[in-house]
Design a protein around this motif. Structure first.
Motif, PDB file in Angstrom:
ATOM      1  N   LEU A  46      36.666  55.570  55.804  1.00 43.44           N
ATOM      2  CA  LEU A  46      35.301  55.390  55.188  1.00 43.44           C
ATOM      3  C   LEU A  46      34.625  54.162  55.420  1.00 43.44           C
ATOM      4  CD1 LEU A  46      36.534  57.290  52.042  1.00 43.44           C
ATOM      5  CD2 LEU A  46      34.929  58.228  53.640  1.00 43.44           C
ATOM      6  N   TRP A  47      35.495  52.989  56.094  1.00 42.21           N
ATOM      7  CA  TRP A  47      34.927  51.886  56.141  1.00 42.21           C
ATOM      8  C   TRP A  47      33.402  51.508  56.471  1.00 42.21           C
ATOM      9  CZ3 TRP A  47      37.102  47.636  54.170  1.00 42.21           C
ATOM     10  CH2 TRP A  47      36.470  46.366  54.511  1.00 42.21           C
ATOM     11  N   ARG A  48      33.081  52.393  57.524  1.00 42.88           N
ATOM     12  CA  ARG A  48      31.588  52.034  57.942  1.00 42.88           C
ATOM     13  C   ARG A  48      30.574  52.648  56.851  1.00 42.88           C
ATOM     14  NH1 ARG A  48      27.728  55.058  61.807  1.00 42.88           N
ATOM     15  NH2 ARG A  48      26.390  53.580  62.429  1.00 42.88           N
ATOM     16  N   PRO A  49      30.775  54.025  56.344  1.00 43.33           N
ATOM     17  CA  PRO A  49      29.675  54.281  55.100  1.00 43.33           C
ATOM     18  C   PRO A  49      29.766  53.488  54.018  1.00 43.33           C
ATOM     19  CG  PRO A  49      31.639  56.202  55.567  1.00 43.33           C
ATOM     20  CD  PRO A  49      31.518  54.983  56.823  1.00 43.33           C
ATOM     21  N   LEU A  50      30.991  53.060  53.601  1.00 40.67           N
ATOM     22  CA  LEU A  50      31.206  52.237  52.480  1.00 40.67           C
ATOM     23  C   LEU A  50      30.557  50.772  52.661  1.00 40.67           C
ATOM     24  CD1 LEU A  50      34.995  53.088  51.397  1.00 40.67           C
ATOM     25  CD2 LEU A  50      32.910  53.555  50.115  1.00 40.67           C
ATOM     26  N   LEU A  51      30.685  50.312  53.679  1.00 40.50           N
ATOM     27  CA  LEU A  51      30.284  48.957  53.990  1.00 40.50           C
ATOM     28  C   LEU A  51      28.809  49.068  53.973  1.00 40.50           C
ATOM     29  CD1 LEU A  51      30.941  46.118  54.394  1.00 40.50           C
ATOM     30  CD2 LEU A  51      31.155  46.465  56.857  1.00 40.50           C
ATOM     31  N   ALA A  52      28.335  50.040  54.785  1.00 34.93           N
ATOM     32  CA  ALA A  52      26.694  50.317  54.970  1.00 34.93           C
ATOM     33  C   ALA A  52      26.043  50.609  53.302  1.00 34.93           C
ATOM     34  CB  ALA A  52      26.435  51.451  55.789  1.00 34.93           C
ATOM     35  N   GLY A  53      26.785  51.471  52.686  1.00 39.13           N
ATOM     36  CA  GLY A  53      26.299  51.582  51.332  1.00 39.13           C
ATOM     37  C   GLY A  53      26.447  50.563  50.353  1.00 39.13           C
ATOM     38  N   THR A  54      27.332  49.745  50.594  1.00 36.96           N
ATOM     39  CA  THR A  54      27.254  48.432  49.948  1.00 36.96           C
ATOM     40  C   THR A  54      25.978  47.610  50.041  1.00 36.96           C
ATOM     41  OG1 THR A  54      29.526  48.522  49.659  1.00 36.96           O
ATOM     42  CG2 THR A  54      28.613  46.348  49.447  1.00 36.96           C
ATOM     43  N   PRO A  78      22.216  51.321  50.434  1.00 34.90           N
ATOM     44  CA  PRO A  78      22.318  52.468  50.370  1.00 34.90           C
ATOM     45  C   PRO A  78      21.297  53.435  51.000  1.00 34.90           C
ATOM     46  CG  PRO A  78      22.776  51.596  48.049  1.00 34.90           C
ATOM     47  CD  PRO A  78      22.229  50.589  49.068  1.00 34.90           C
ATOM     48  N   ASP A  79      20.269  53.031  51.008  1.00 35.38           N
ATOM     49  CA  ASP A  79      19.038  53.806  51.510  1.00 35.38           C
ATOM     50  C   ASP A  79      19.037  53.696  52.850  1.00 35.38           C
ATOM     51  OD1 ASP A  79      17.749  54.243  48.874  1.00 35.38           O
ATOM     52  OD2 ASP A  79      16.443  52.396  49.034  1.00 35.38           O
ATOM     53  N   LEU A  80      19.506  52.791  53.545  1.00 28.72           N
ATOM     54  CA  LEU A  80      19.576  52.656  55.105  1.00 28.72           C
ATOM     55  C   LEU A  80      20.849  53.382  55.298  1.00 28.72           C
ATOM     56  CD1 LEU A  80      18.680  51.404  57.658  1.00 28.72           C
ATOM     57  CD2 LEU A  80      20.185  49.453  57.204  1.00 28.72           C
ATOM     58  N   ALA A  81      22.017  53.482  54.557  1.00 30.01           N
ATOM     59  CA  ALA A  81      23.010  54.098  54.937  1.00 30.01           C
ATOM     60  C   ALA A  81      22.665  55.629  54.873  1.00 30.01           C
ATOM     61  CB  ALA A  81      24.268  53.830  53.981  1.00 30.01           C
ATOM     62  N   GLU A  82      21.753  56.055  53.882  1.00 33.68           N
ATOM     63  CA  GLU A  82      21.427  57.403  53.818  1.00 33.68           C
ATOM     64  C   GLU A  82      20.568  57.787  55.114  1.00 33.68           C
ATOM     65  OE1 GLU A  82      21.572  61.084  52.462  1.00 33.68           O
ATOM     66  OE2 GLU A  82      22.504  59.433  51.355  1.00 33.68           O
ATOM     67  N   ALA A  83      19.616  57.021  55.409  1.00 32.23           N
ATOM     68  CA  ALA A  83      18.793  57.220  56.549  1.00 32.23           C
ATOM     69  C   ALA A  83      19.676  57.480  57.974  1.00 32.23           C
ATOM     70  CB  ALA A  83      17.652  56.004  56.591  1.00 32.23           C
ATOM     71  N   GLU A  84      20.581  56.679  57.990  1.00 29.27           N
ATOM     72  CA  GLU A  84      21.480  56.864  59.045  1.00 29.27           C
ATOM     73  C   GLU A  84      22.613  57.902  58.980  1.00 29.27           C
ATOM     74  OE1 GLU A  84      23.633  53.012  59.681  1.00 29.27           O
ATOM     75  OE2 GLU A  84      21.786  51.879  60.345  1.00 29.27           O
ATOM     76  N   GLY A  85      22.364  58.560  58.015  1.00 31.64           N
ATOM     77  CA  GLY A  85      23.121  59.818  58.020  1.00 31.64           C
ATOM     78  C   GLY A  85      24.657  59.505  57.768  1.00 31.64           C
ATOM     79  N   GLN A  90      26.082  59.470  54.730  1.00 30.51           N
ATOM     80  CA  GLN A  90      26.169  59.923  53.263  1.00 30.51           C
ATOM     81  C   GLN A  90      27.178  58.762  52.436  1.00 30.51           C
ATOM     82  OE1 GLN A  90      28.531  63.291  54.910  1.00 30.51           O
ATOM     83  NE2 GLN A  90      27.025  64.523  53.862  1.00 30.51           N
ATOM     84  N   PRO A  91      26.504  57.895  51.805  1.00 31.38           N
ATOM     85  CA  PRO A  91      26.957  56.764  50.999  1.00 31.38           C
ATOM     86  C   PRO A  91      27.601  57.390  49.726  1.00 31.38           C
ATOM     87  CG  PRO A  91      24.576  56.641  51.125  1.00 31.38           C
ATOM     88  CD  PRO A  91      24.727  57.603  52.205  1.00 31.38           C
ATOM     89  N   GLU A  92      26.729  58.423  48.990  1.00 28.51           N
ATOM     90  CA  GLU A  92      27.101  58.964  47.657  1.00 28.51           C
ATOM     91  C   GLU A  92      28.457  59.538  47.808  1.00 28.51           C
ATOM     92  OE1 GLU A  92      26.109  58.739  44.394  1.00 28.51           O
ATOM     93  OE2 GLU A  92      24.894  57.184  45.253  1.00 28.51           O
ATOM     94  N   ARG A  93      28.800  60.452  48.943  1.00 29.81           N
ATOM     95  CA  ARG A  93      29.838  61.191  49.244  1.00 29.81           C
ATOM     96  C   ARG A  93      31.167  59.890  49.321  1.00 29.81           C
ATOM     97  NH1 ARG A  93      33.047  63.208  53.513  1.00 29.81           N
ATOM     98  NH2 ARG A  93      31.848  61.972  54.883  1.00 29.81           N
ATOM     99  N   ALA A  94      30.785  59.062  50.227  1.00 28.65           N
ATOM    100  CA  ALA A  94      31.825  57.950  50.350  1.00 28.65           C
ATOM    101  C   ALA A  94      32.000  57.442  49.158  1.00 28.65           C
ATOM    102  CB  ALA A  94      31.242  57.103  51.439  1.00 28.65           C
ATOM    103  N   ARG A  95      31.012  56.736  48.199  1.00 29.51           N
ATOM    104  CA  ARG A  95      31.339  56.519  46.876  1.00 29.51           C
ATOM    105  C   ARG A  95      32.169  57.462  46.002  1.00 29.51           C
ATOM    106  NH1 ARG A  95      27.028  55.986  42.060  1.00 29.51           N
ATOM    107  NH2 ARG A  95      27.995  54.292  40.627  1.00 29.51           N
TER     108      ARG A  95
END
Length: 271
Positions: A145-153, A156-163, A165-170
């Motif tokens: 989960l490292w990449r989505p967690l780090l991107a979501g940190t 969050p909007d950019l991580a969501e745009a890249e697919g 799923q930062p909310e699921r990772a959170r």
């Protein structure tokens, strides 16, 4: 040279530090220290319910902490109160509910001090296996989960745009926190778990130049605090759990000394 119980405590503490180090970095980056406190406080309610329904304490603590995490997510979406207010309500209410519930069970003898502050010197071989097996699973999940967690940190909007799923990772991150609290409770106790998550990560933040280096350094600093705390406890006859936290604090204070010209922060992570 050392008794078996001391060696078990040392190995269990180091195994726990290897897990809380990377996890604590994510807590620090996401400014979720109060969330960690809330999850830790809910552990006492998990203990009380486990004793009431004759469940394994570790399972009971995990289930209650997971329910608290989901409750927080649902309450945040309603937007009725700020996050810190919700955390304050959940933190103190779950701790108080646990104490009240234990008071209604006079037929059960509970080592409340042990649950609150831990007893790492009483770790059994079974506990040792739980820490290391559970720790390996948690670390594998963090890597995945490292990449989505780090991107979501970072965004969050950019991580969501890249697919990603930062909310699921959170949400999965919150479950990992619940699991770590369940396996760490016996070692450092309910009131000291957050310290082992936050202090080594805060120390590593001043010394590391990238998120990955910070995660590794935090784990190593946590292990060093465990060793220093246990040997200090043996030498000065002090409580083992608090001694580990004091050792972690000493390392943090050392990191504040002005031996560097600038304070390095992991690149790409907000301060």
């Amino acid at each position: 040279m050392f008794d078996d119980f001391f060696l078990r405590a040392l190995v269990a503490g180091i195994g726990l530090a290897f897990v809380t180090g990377p996890l604590g970095c994510l807590v620090v980056w996401r400014r979720m220290a109060y969330f960690g406190d809330t999850m830790a406080h809910s552990a006492l309610l998990g203990v009380a319910l486990s004793l009431l329904f004759d469940l394994n304490v570790m399972i009971g603590v995990f289930l209650v902490a997971a329910v608290i995490a989901l409750s927080l997510l649902l309450l945040q979406r309603r937007g009725a109160l700020s996050t810190d207010a919700l955390l304050g309500i959940l933190s103190h209410s779950t701790l108080s509910l646990g104490l009240v519930l234990l008071a209604f069970m006079p037929f059960v003898r509970v080592d409340l001090i042990g649950f609150l502050f831990g007893d790492i010197l009483a770790v059994s071989t079974t506990d040792l296996a739980s820490v290391w097996v559970g720790g390996v699973l948690v670390l594998a999940a963090i890597v995945a989960l490292w990449r989505p967690l780090l991107a979501g940190t970072v965004s969050p909007d950019l991580a969501e745009a890249e697919g990603l799923q930062p909310e699921r990772a959170r949400m999965l991150f919150m479950f990992l926190m619940a699991f770590v609290i369940a396996i760490a409770m016996k070692i450092v106790g309910i009131l000291l778990i957050t310290s082992l998550l936050i202090i080594p990560a805060a120390t590593a933040r001043r010394l590391a130049g990238s998120p990955e280096v910070m995660a590794v350094l935090s784990a190593l600093l946590g292990a060093a605090a465990v060793m220093a705390g246990l040997f200090g406890s043996l030498r000065f006859d002090t409580p083992s759990g608090p001694s580990i936290v004091v050792a972690a604090l000493a390392l943090f204070l050392l990191s504040l000394l002005p031996f560097r010209r600038e304070d390095r922060r992991p690149q790409g992570v907000r301060s």
